[in-house]
Motif scaffolding. Structure first.
Motif, mmCIF file in Angstrom:
data_model
loop_
_atom_site.group_PDB
_atom_site.id
_atom_site.type_symbol
_atom_site.label_atom_id
_atom_site.label_comp_id
_atom_site.label_asym_id
_atom_site.label_seq_id
_atom_site.Cartn_x
_atom_site.Cartn_y
_atom_site.Cartn_z
ATOM 1 N N SER A 110 -12.796 11.407 23.821
ATOM 2 C CA SER A 110 -13.842 11.551 24.820
ATOM 3 C C SER A 110 -14.405 12.965 24.762
ATOM 4 O O SER A 110 -13.677 13.917 24.503
ATOM 5 N N SER A 111 -15.689 13.086 25.012
ATOM 6 C CA SER A 111 -16.291 14.416 25.094
ATOM 7 C C SER A 111 -15.923 15.106 26.409
ATOM 8 O O SER A 111 -16.064 16.313 26.538
ATOM 9 N N ASP A 112 -15.420 14.329 27.383
ATOM 10 C CA ASP A 112 -14.963 14.867 28.665
ATOM 11 C C ASP A 112 -13.583 15.501 28.464
ATOM 12 O O ASP A 112 -12.623 14.811 28.108
ATOM 13 N N PRO A 113 -13.427 16.802 28.692
ATOM 14 C CA PRO A 113 -12.138 17.453 28.450
ATOM 15 C C PRO A 113 -11.028 16.982 29.386
ATOM 16 O O PRO A 113 -9.857 17.216 29.119
ATOM 17 N N ASP A 114 -11.370 16.287 30.475
ATOM 18 C CA ASP A 114 -10.365 15.815 31.425
ATOM 19 C C ASP A 114 -10.102 14.313 31.338
ATOM 20 O O ASP A 114 -9.309 13.778 32.111
ATOM 21 N N ALA A 115 -10.734 13.601 30.415
ATOM 22 C CA ALA A 115 -10.592 12.151 30.331
ATOM 23 C C ALA A 115 -9.218 11.727 29.826
ATOM 24 O O ALA A 115 -8.647 10.751 30.310
ATOM 25 N N PHE A 116 -8.685 12.443 28.842
ATOM 26 C CA PHE A 116 -7.407 12.091 28.229
ATOM 27 C C PHE A 116 -6.474 13.294 28.235
ATOM 28 O O PHE A 116 -6.916 14.435 28.367
ATOM 29 N N PRO A 117 -5.172 13.072 28.049
ATOM 30 C CA PRO A 117 -4.198 14.151 28.244
ATOM 31 C C PRO A 117 -4.067 15.173 27.113
ATOM 32 O O PRO A 117 -3.466 16.214 27.329
ATOM 33 N N PHE A 118 -4.584 14.898 25.923
ATOM 34 C CA PHE A 118 -4.356 15.815 24.809
ATOM 35 C C PHE A 118 -5.602 16.609 24.424
ATOM 36 O O PHE A 118 -6.712 16.087 24.430
ATOM 37 N N HIS A 119 -5.372 17.878 24.082
ATOM 38 C CA HIS A 119 -6.400 18.756 23.528
ATOM 39 C C HIS A 119 -5.878 19.242 22.189
ATOM 40 O O HIS A 119 -4.662 19.324 21.991
ATOM 41 N N GLY A 120 -6.778 19.539 21.255
ATOM 42 C CA GLY A 120 -6.273 19.852 19.930
ATOM 43 C C GLY A 120 -7.017 20.942 19.203
ATOM 44 O O GLY A 120 -8.071 21.410 19.632
ATOM 45 N N ILE A 121 -6.406 21.329 18.089
ATOM 46 C CA ILE A 121 -7.036 22.246 17.139
ATOM 47 C C ILE A 121 -6.967 21.598 15.765
ATOM 48 O O ILE A 121 -6.139 20.719 15.498
ATOM 49 N N HIS A 122 -7.862 22.021 14.908
ATOM 50 C CA HIS A 122 -7.951 21.501 13.545
ATOM 51 C C HIS A 122 -8.000 22.671 12.590
ATOM 52 O O HIS A 122 -8.603 23.707 12.889
ATOM 53 N N GLY A 123 -7.347 22.540 11.450
ATOM 54 C CA GLY A 123 -7.377 23.600 10.448
ATOM 55 C C GLY A 123 -6.795 23.105 9.137
ATOM 56 O O GLY A 123 -6.545 21.911 8.954
ATOM 57 N N TYR A 124 -6.582 24.040 8.231
ATOM 58 C CA TYR A 124 -6.052 23.707 6.905
ATOM 59 C C TYR A 124 -4.824 24.556 6.607
ATOM 60 O O TYR A 124 -4.802 25.746 6.879
ATOM 61 N N HIS A 125 -3.815 23.910 6.061
ATOM 62 C CA HIS A 125 -2.581 24.573 5.671
ATOM 63 C C HIS A 125 -2.486 24.494 4.148
ATOM 64 O O HIS A 125 -2.827 23.461 3.560
#
Length: 90
Positions: A31-46
């Motif tokens: 969801s584009s709503d930051p409060d709609a679902f419980p998880f927030h994340g980051i993306h990157g490369y290892h």
């Protein structure tokens, strides 16, 4: 990790398991709503793991969780859902 960026919005992560020790598939609801679902994340490369997503949040059971998902293309088969998280529900 390199090229790290915070993912927009929020996500719900559902694990599908054949038994307690083997996860068969993972489903994301976004969801584009930051409060709609419980998880927030980051993306990157290892350098060894490839594309990495790290999610943190407190789902319905009330315990804080940290979930790391990565492609690891050099270590086995690619993931079933081989599309990037866009944060716009697509």
């Amino acid at each position: 990790m390199t090229d790290t960026r915070e993912l927009p919005g929020s996500a719900e992560i559902i694990f599908h398991a054949k038994d307690e020790d083997l996860i068969d598939d993972v489903t994301f609801h976004e969801s584009s709503d930051p409060d709609a679902f419980p998880f927030h994340g980051i993306h990157g490369y290892h350098p060894e793991l490839g594309e990495v997503f790290i999610f943190s949040g407190v789902p319905d059971d009330g315990e804080e969780q940290l979930i790391a998902l990565y492609s690891a293309r050099d270590f086995g088969d690619p993931p079933y859902n081989d599309e990037r998280f866009t944060g716009d529900g697509s």
